[in-house]
Scaffold this active site. Sequence first.
Site, PDB file in Angstrom:
ATOM      1  N   GLU A   1       0.842  -1.205   0.000  1.00 56.37           N
ATOM      2  CA  GLU A   1       0.000   0.000   0.000  1.00 56.37           C
ATOM      3  C   GLU A   1       0.881   1.261   0.000  1.00 56.37           C
ATOM      4  O   GLU A   1       1.846   1.351   0.765  1.00 56.37           O
ATOM      5  CB  GLU A   1      -0.902  -0.016   1.234  1.00 56.37           C
ATOM      6  CG  GLU A   1      -1.818   1.188   1.377  1.00 56.37           C
ATOM      7  CD  GLU A   1      -2.594   1.172   2.683  1.00 56.37           C
ATOM      8  OE1 GLU A   1      -3.518   1.984   2.828  1.00 56.37           O
ATOM      9  OE2 GLU A   1      -2.271   0.337   3.555  1.00 56.37           O
TER      10      GLU A   1
ATOM     11  N   LYS B   1      -9.344   2.997  -3.379  1.00 52.57           N
ATOM     12  CA  LYS B   1      -9.911   2.395  -2.166  1.00 52.57           C
ATOM     13  C   LYS B   1     -11.296   2.961  -1.895  1.00 52.57           C
ATOM     14  O   LYS B   1     -11.493   4.177  -1.880  1.00 52.57           O
ATOM     15  CB  LYS B   1      -8.985   2.664  -0.976  1.00 52.57           C
ATOM     16  CG  LYS B   1      -9.377   1.924   0.297  1.00 52.57           C
ATOM     17  CD  LYS B   1      -8.334   2.149   1.380  1.00 52.57           C
ATOM     18  CE  LYS B   1      -8.657   1.373   2.645  1.00 52.57           C
ATOM     19  NZ  LYS B   1      -7.648   1.601   3.696  1.00 52.57           N
TER      20      LYS B   1
ATOM     21  N   CYS C   1      -5.660  -2.732   2.124  1.00 50.29           N
ATOM     22  CA  CYS C   1      -5.560  -2.770   3.579  1.00 50.29           C
ATOM     23  C   CYS C   1      -6.792  -3.377   4.253  1.00 50.29           C
ATOM     24  O   CYS C   1      -7.157  -4.507   3.975  1.00 50.29           O
ATOM     25  CB  CYS C   1      -5.264  -1.372   4.118  1.00 50.29           C
ATOM     26  SG  CYS C   1      -4.600  -1.384   5.802  1.00 50.29           S
TER      27      CYS C   1
END
Length: 513
Positions: A273, A331, A383
Site C-alpha cells: 500500500e 480504495k 488494507c
Amino acid sequence: MAEQTAEKKENFFIKHRKTTALVLGLAAAFGFAPSYAVLVTLCSLLAAFVLTDKMQNLRQAAAVGYWYGFGMFAAGFYWIGNALLIDVAAFGWLYPFALFGAGAFFGLFTIVPFMLWHQFSALGVWHKIVAFAAAWVLMEWVRSFILTGFPWNPLGSVFAFHPVWMQTASLWGVYGLSFLAVCLAGSLYVYCYGQKRGAVVFFAMLLFMMGFGAWRVGQYKPYAGEITVRLVQPSIPQQMKWKREILEENFAAYIEMSRQKPLTDIDFVIWGETAIPFDLDRDWRHLQQLKGAVPPQGYLIGGMVRFDGEKAYNSLYVFNEEGGVEGFYDKSHLVPFGEYIPLRKYLPEWIKPVAANMADFGAGKKYKNIKIGDYPIFGALICYEIIFPGEVVNPNERPSWLVVLSNDGWYGDSAGPYQHLAAAQMRAVEEGVTVVRSANSGISAVINPVGQVVASLPLNEEGILDVRLPHYLQISTFYSRCKNIPIFFSIVLILSALIIYVRLISANNTKNS
C-alpha cells in the site's frame, strides 16, 4: 465451612461485578491471533454467563455486558494506539484515548446479548443461550457498518488458528462461526450445571467442525498453477516511510529488491500500500525508474496516492513494462480517523487542531475487478477492506483471485498484523478464492481458497517471495452464493420466535391470574 468460603467468594465477585466482567473480557481477547487461546475465550464467556445469572435486574446485566466488551475490545485492539506513537510529539498524548476509547465505544455492542440472557433466563437454559448467540452475532453485524464499520475480531475468528477449524465459514461465514463459539461456551455452561447433554452437544459441535473441515481441506488439490507472483516486503519503518530526504532511497529499495532475482519467469511483481511515494501520473523521471522493476511481458502492481484535481485517493495501480497504466483501483472503504474524519464539523474544539492535520481521502468505486491480458480476472482491495465479510468479491462478476495491498508498519510488533492476516484467511475460506497479500511491513502471504497459507514473509522481515499461485484459484462455496443472508435470516427468526414466545407466556399468565 467450605460452603461459607464459596459463598463469600461468590458474593465478592457479585459485589465487584464490573471489575469481574472487565477481567473476563480481558481474558477473552487471548483467543484471537496470535495467541489463539480459544479455550480461555470459551471459559471467559462461561464465567460471564454465570455472573449474569447472579444479576438482579436488566441494568446490572447490561453493566456486566458493557464491561466484558470493554475488556475484550480494549485488549483485542490495543495495537491501534501504536499508530499514534509514530509521531509521539504530535499524537502521543492521544494514546490513552485510543487504548481505552476502543473498549469504551465497542463495549456498547456487547450490552444487548447480556440483557437478553437475563431477560430470557426464565424460559430455559437453551433459550437464553440461543438468544445470546443470536444477539451477539447481530451486534457484530451492526459493528460492521457503524461509522463505515470496523468488524475486526468477530468472535468466530478465534478458529483461524488452523484451516480445518475455519471451513464451516464456507457455509455461513465468520458470523456463523461466532454463533457456534457462543453455543460451545453455552454447552459448557449447561454441563457445569449438571446436565450431561451439555458435554454431548459440545463434542458434537467440535466433531462436526473438525470432520467437515478435514473433508473440505482434503477435497482441495493444492497443485501449483502457471502464474508466478513476486511479493516485495522492504519492511521500511513507518517513521521513515514518508520522510522527504529518504523518499528516493525508499523507492530505490523497492526497485532493487524487485530485481534481486531474475524477472524473466515472474508474471506480477506486487508492492504494498502506497509503496510508490511519487505521483507517477505527472512524474516522468520516477516512472522511467519504475520500469526497471516490471517483469518483461509482465506487470507491476503497487500502491500510490492518486490525485484528481484537489482530491486524493489511496489507489492500486497496474503498470506494464513500458510504464503504461493497465488499470487502477481507488480504495472505496476508508478507515475512519485514518483516511477520513467522520462528523468532522461536530468534533469538540480541543481535538480540531489534531483533526486538521488529517486529510480526507476520496472513496472509489466498490467491487472493482481488473482484467490484464489473458490472465484470470482479479479483485483489488487495499488494507483493511479485507476484514469485511461478504464485501470483498464483486457479486456480479466473481474474480478468480484477490490482490490486497497493505501496510501494517503503523502497528509495529503487535497482534494487529496477525489478526489482519487471520481476516484474510477467513475471507479466502468464505469466498473460496485465492488471496495474495503484499505489505510494506507486516505479513505478506499467498492464501489458497481453503485458507492455507501457501507461503509468507514474517512480520517486520525484509525480503521477497516468489510464489506460484494455486492451479485452482477459486472453488465454489455456499457462502459465496448466499453471503450473510442465511445466518441473518436465522438470527431474525430466532429472536422473533423468542420474543413472541415470551409475550404468549406473559399473556397466558395474565389471563390465568
